[in-house]
Design an enzyme around this catalytic site. Structure first.
Site, mmCIF file in Angstrom:
data_model
loop_
_atom_site.group_PDB
_atom_site.id
_atom_site.type_symbol
_atom_site.label_atom_id
_atom_site.label_comp_id
_atom_site.label_asym_id
_atom_site.label_seq_id
_atom_site.Cartn_x
_atom_site.Cartn_y
_atom_site.Cartn_z
ATOM 1 N N ASP A 51 2.871 -13.464 0.280
ATOM 2 C CA ASP A 51 2.583 -12.309 0.086
ATOM 3 C C ASP A 51 4.281 -11.665 0.504
ATOM 4 O OD1 ASP A 51 0.394 -12.460 -0.863
ATOM 5 O OD2 ASP A 51 -0.406 -11.209 1.365
ATOM 6 N N HIS A 102 0.589 -7.673 -6.081
ATOM 7 C CA HIS A 102 -0.208 -7.735 -4.935
ATOM 8 C C HIS A 102 0.329 -6.120 -4.398
ATOM 9 C CE1 HIS A 102 -1.241 -8.448 -0.576
ATOM 10 N NE2 HIS A 102 0.582 -8.572 -0.240
ATOM 11 N N HIS A 106 1.511 -1.713 -2.239
ATOM 12 C CA HIS A 106 1.087 -1.468 -0.656
ATOM 13 C C HIS A 106 0.149 -0.697 -0.426
ATOM 14 C CE1 HIS A 106 0.244 -4.358 2.670
ATOM 15 N NE2 HIS A 106 0.974 -6.045 1.943
ATOM 16 N N HIS A 196 3.126 -15.963 4.483
ATOM 17 C CA HIS A 196 4.928 -14.421 4.113
ATOM 18 C C HIS A 196 5.940 -14.850 4.302
ATOM 19 C CE1 HIS A 196 1.109 -12.325 6.013
ATOM 20 N NE2 HIS A 196 0.953 -11.563 5.307
#
Length: 244
Positions: A51, A102, A106, A196
């Site tokens: 991510d 994504h 966010h 990540h």
């Protein structure tokens, strides 16, 4: 963490039948719609995913490590990140990795309207498509935060809503060895691993994670390559099962 709460809820949830990426029907007494956490397969394959929402200092190094081991993965990019680091987005795609959505900002998707969800999804898709020439088909909700409306909205765009069944917890800055342990101790065919691109120890841990996965006889493939094609269901644990 939200994903832990979701896991508890899954125990009481019903399986959801999926006929296409955009059509869901319930198959039991409840109407809970569950994203994809892992895949039912007898092949020793798994997926690593990253991510990317904030910094970018480590992305090039991660890509170089993946090249070294000839491994392809999936990067879920926030739209604002893609806009800030366009060359990195292009490089991720150029090196053969999946580029997933994504969200645009966010956002906690469960806390916004359906209209705003669509805006989040489409804005991010548009930015990624402009940079890579390919529109994303994979979406990961920020914070792992989802409900029926989120999953159904994602599927309405002919996209897959994808979570993970193995959390490296790299965002908590554990040791390199602990990241490796987190990624591999519960590895099973069809697993999807969460990492990540901005966690402190992830660059150092990544080679060891890959080596440990390979040592168990697994092949690492992008999420787009691990998802079976055709009609499927997700069971109460989010396992994607192809319908015969």
């Amino acid at each position: 963490m939200i994903i832990m709460l979701c896991t508890l809820l899954l125990v009481a949830s019903a399986a959801v039948g999926i006929t296409t990426a955009t059509e869901a029907v319930t198959t039991a007494t409840t109407d809970r719609v569950i994203p994809i956490y892992c895949v039912d397969t007898d092949k020793k394959i798994c997926s690593i995913s990253f991510d990317a929402a904030w910094g970018n200092e480590q992305t090039d190094g991660l890509l170089d490590t993946l090249d070294k081991y000839k491994v392809k993965t999936t990067f879920f990019l926030v739209g604002s990140w893609a806009e800030k680091y366009p060359e990195s987005v292009k490089e991720i795609a150029k090196r053969g990795h999946d580029v997933g959505n994504h969200s645009a900002t966010h956002a906690h998707m469960t806390q916004i309207s359906s209209e705003d969800m669509l805006t989040e999804l489409e804005n991010c898709n548009n930015k990624i498509e402009k940079l890579t020439g390919k529109r994303p088909t994979l979406f990961r909700p920020p914070y792992g935060d989802y409900d029926n409306n989120v999953v159904n909205t994602v599927m309405s765009l002919d996209m897959y809503c994808v979570q993970w069944n193995i959390d490296s917890l790299d965002w908590k800055d554990p040791s390199v060895d602990q990241i490796v342990q987190n990624c591999t101790s519960k590895l099973q065919p069809g697993s999807i691993i969460l990492l990540h691109n901005g966690a402190t120890n992830t660059p150092e841990a990544l080679p060891k994670v890959i080596e440990a996965i390979h040592a168990q006889g697994y092949k690492i493939v992008p999420i787009s390559k691990i998802l079976p094609k055709g009609k499927y269901t997700t069971d109460v644990q989010g396992k994607m099962i192809i319908n015969n």
